[in-house]
Scaffold this motif. Structure first.
Motif, short mmCIF file in Angstrom:
data_model
loop_
_atom_site.label_atom_id
_atom_site.label_comp_id
_atom_site.label_asym_id
_atom_site.label_seq_id
_atom_site.Cartn_x
_atom_site.Cartn_y
_atom_site.Cartn_z
N ASP A 75 0.82 -1.20 0.00
CA ASP A 75 0.00 0.00 0.00
C ASP A 75 0.86 1.26 0.00
N THR A 76 1.90 1.24 0.82
CA THR A 76 2.80 2.40 0.89
C THR A 76 3.47 2.66 -0.45
N LEU A 77 3.92 1.59 -1.10
CA LEU A 77 4.58 1.73 -2.40
C LEU A 77 3.63 2.33 -3.43
N TYR A 78 2.38 1.89 -3.41
CA TYR A 78 1.41 2.40 -4.37
C TYR A 78 1.17 3.90 -4.14
N ILE A 79 1.00 4.29 -2.88
CA ILE A 79 0.75 5.69 -2.56
C ILE A 79 1.93 6.57 -2.94
N VAL A 80 3.13 6.11 -2.59
CA VAL A 80 4.34 6.86 -2.93
C VAL A 80 4.48 7.00 -4.44
N ARG A 99 -2.90 15.11 -4.60
CA ARG A 99 -4.29 14.67 -4.83
C ARG A 99 -4.33 13.23 -5.27
N ALA A 100 -3.40 12.83 -6.13
CA ALA A 100 -3.36 11.44 -6.58
C ALA A 100 -3.04 10.50 -5.41
N GLY A 101 -2.07 10.89 -4.58
CA GLY A 101 -1.74 10.09 -3.41
C GLY A 101 -2.89 10.02 -2.42
N PHE A 102 -3.63 11.14 -2.29
CA PHE A 102 -4.78 11.20 -1.40
C PHE A 102 -5.86 10.22 -1.85
N PHE A 103 -6.16 10.21 -3.17
CA PHE A 103 -7.17 9.30 -3.69
C PHE A 103 -6.70 7.84 -3.61
N ALA A 104 -5.40 7.63 -3.77
CA ALA A 104 -4.86 6.28 -3.60
C ALA A 104 -5.07 5.80 -2.17
N ALA A 105 -4.83 6.70 -1.20
CA ALA A 105 -5.03 6.36 0.21
C ALA A 105 -6.49 6.05 0.51
N SER A 140 5.50 4.28 -17.38
CA SER A 140 5.08 5.67 -17.31
C SER A 140 6.28 6.61 -17.47
N THR A 141 6.05 7.69 -18.19
CA THR A 141 7.10 8.70 -18.36
C THR A 141 6.77 9.95 -17.56
N GLN A 142 5.74 9.87 -16.71
CA GLN A 142 5.34 11.02 -15.92
C GLN A 142 6.33 11.29 -14.79
N THR A 143 6.56 12.54 -14.51
CA THR A 143 7.36 12.99 -13.37
C THR A 143 6.59 14.12 -12.71
N PRO A 144 7.08 14.66 -11.60
CA PRO A 144 6.37 15.76 -10.94
C PRO A 144 6.15 16.97 -11.85
N ILE A 189 -0.75 11.11 5.16
CA ILE A 189 0.50 11.76 5.54
C ILE A 189 1.64 11.30 4.63
N VAL A 190 1.68 10.00 4.34
CA VAL A 190 2.70 9.45 3.43
C VAL A 190 2.59 10.09 2.06
N ALA A 191 1.35 10.27 1.58
CA ALA A 191 1.13 10.90 0.26
C ALA A 191 1.69 12.32 0.26
N TRP A 192 1.43 13.05 1.33
CA TRP A 192 1.91 14.44 1.40
C TRP A 192 3.44 14.49 1.47
N LEU A 193 4.03 13.63 2.31
CA LEU A 193 5.49 13.60 2.44
C LEU A 193 6.14 13.22 1.11
N SER A 194 5.53 12.29 0.39
CA SER A 194 6.07 11.87 -0.90
C SER A 194 6.04 13.03 -1.89
N MET A 195 4.94 13.77 -1.90
CA MET A 195 4.82 14.91 -2.79
C MET A 195 5.85 15.98 -2.46
N VAL A 196 6.05 16.25 -1.18
CA VAL A 196 7.02 17.27 -0.76
C VAL A 196 8.43 16.86 -1.15
N PHE A 197 8.73 15.58 -0.92
CA PHE A 197 10.08 15.09 -1.23
C PHE A 197 10.37 15.19 -2.72
N ILE A 198 9.43 14.75 -3.54
CA ILE A 198 9.65 14.74 -4.98
C ILE A 198 9.64 16.16 -5.55
#
Length: 209
Positions: free
Chosen positions: A24-29, A38-44, A94-98, A167-176
Motif C-alpha cells: 500500500d505504501t509503495l502504491y501511494i508513494v 491529490r493522486a496520493g490522497f485518492f490512492a489512500a 510511465s514517463t510522468q514525473t512531478p 501523511i505518506v502521500a503528502w510527504l512523498s509529494m514534498v520530497f519529490i
C-alpha cells in the motif's frame, strides 16, 4: 469499549504496523510522486475502502474460508499478484514525473487511481488473513457481540491507517517536489517503485501456501 480490551495497545500496534512500508505504501508513494498529493490522497482513500472489504469479510467469516481453503486462497492470491504485476508494469512504462502534475490529474485519472488502490488492497489475501489473526486478540471473550467488537476494531484500524497513508502521500509529494530540477532522477525513482511492485507481485505469485 464495545467488548474490547487493551484498546491502547491495539491502537499503538496498528499505527506501528501501518508505518511499516508495504504494498500500500509503495502504491501511494508511486502515485503521489508522479501526479502530486491529490493522486496520493485518492490512492489512500481507495486503499482504505478496500480495507473495509476485508474488515466486513472478517466479521462475517469470509476470512476464515480463505484460511482453511487452499483453493480459495490460491485463486485470490493469484488474482492479487497478477494485479500487482500489472501496476508495476504500468508505473515502469510511465514517463510522468512531478513536472506533469498540473496537466495530468483530471477527474477520470483520480477515479482510476482510487479504484486501483481499492483493488490493490482488496485482492491481497494477506490483508484478510492479517485481520483474521489480529482483531480477535483484542476482543473480550465475554463480549455479547464479538462480531460487532471486531467490526469496531477493524474500522478504528482502517481510520488510523488511512490518516497515516494521507501523511505518506503528502510527504512523498514534498520530497519529490524538491527534485523537479532533476528530471532523470525523478523518472528513475518512479521506475524503481514500479520495479518493487513487479517484484512483490512475482514473489506473491510464487510464495508457498
Amino acid at each position: 469499549m464495545l467488548g474490547t480490551h487493551d484498546l491502547w495497545l491495539f491502537i499503538l500496534s496498528g499505527l506501528l504496523l501501518n508505518m511499516t512500508p508495504g504494498v500500500d505504501t509503495l502504491y501511494i508513494v508511486g502515485r503521489s510522486s508522479t501526479q502530486g498529493f491529490r493522486a496520493g490522497f485518492f490512492a489512500a482513500l481507495g486503499i482504505g475502502t478496500g480495507c473495509l472489504v476485508h474488515i466486513f469479510a472478517t466479521t462475517i467469516g469470509l476470512s476464515a474460508l480463505l484460511a482453511t481453503s487452499a483453493m480459495a486462497f490460491s485463486i485470490i492470491k493469484s488474482i492479487g499478484a497478477a494485479y500487482l504485476i500489472y501496476i508495476g508494469i504500468t508505473i515502469l512504462r510511465s514517463t510522468q514525473t512531478p513536472l506533469h502534475v498540473k496537466t495530468k490529474t483530471g477527474h477520470q485519472t483520480l477515479k482510476n487511481i482510487f479504484w486501483q488502490g481499492f483493488l490493490t488492497n482488496m485482492l491481497n489475501p494477506k490483508v484478510a488473513l492479517f485481520f483474521l489473526a489480529f482483531l480477535p486478540q483484542f476482543v473480550d471473550i465475554a463480549s455479547n457481540n464479538k462480531a460487532l467488537s471486531m467490526l469496531f476494531l477493524g474500522i478504528l484500524f482502517d481510520i488510523n491507517g488511512t490518516v497515516w497513508n494521507i501523511i505518506v502521500a503528502w510527504l512523498s509529494m514534498v520530497f519529490i517536489s524538491k527534485l523537479q530540477a532533476h528530471h532523470t532522477f525523478a523518472l528513475w525513482f518512479n521506475r524503481s517503485i514500479g520495479a518493487l511492485f513487479l517484484a512483490l507481485g512475482i514473489k506473491l505469485l510464487h510464495e508457498e501456501l
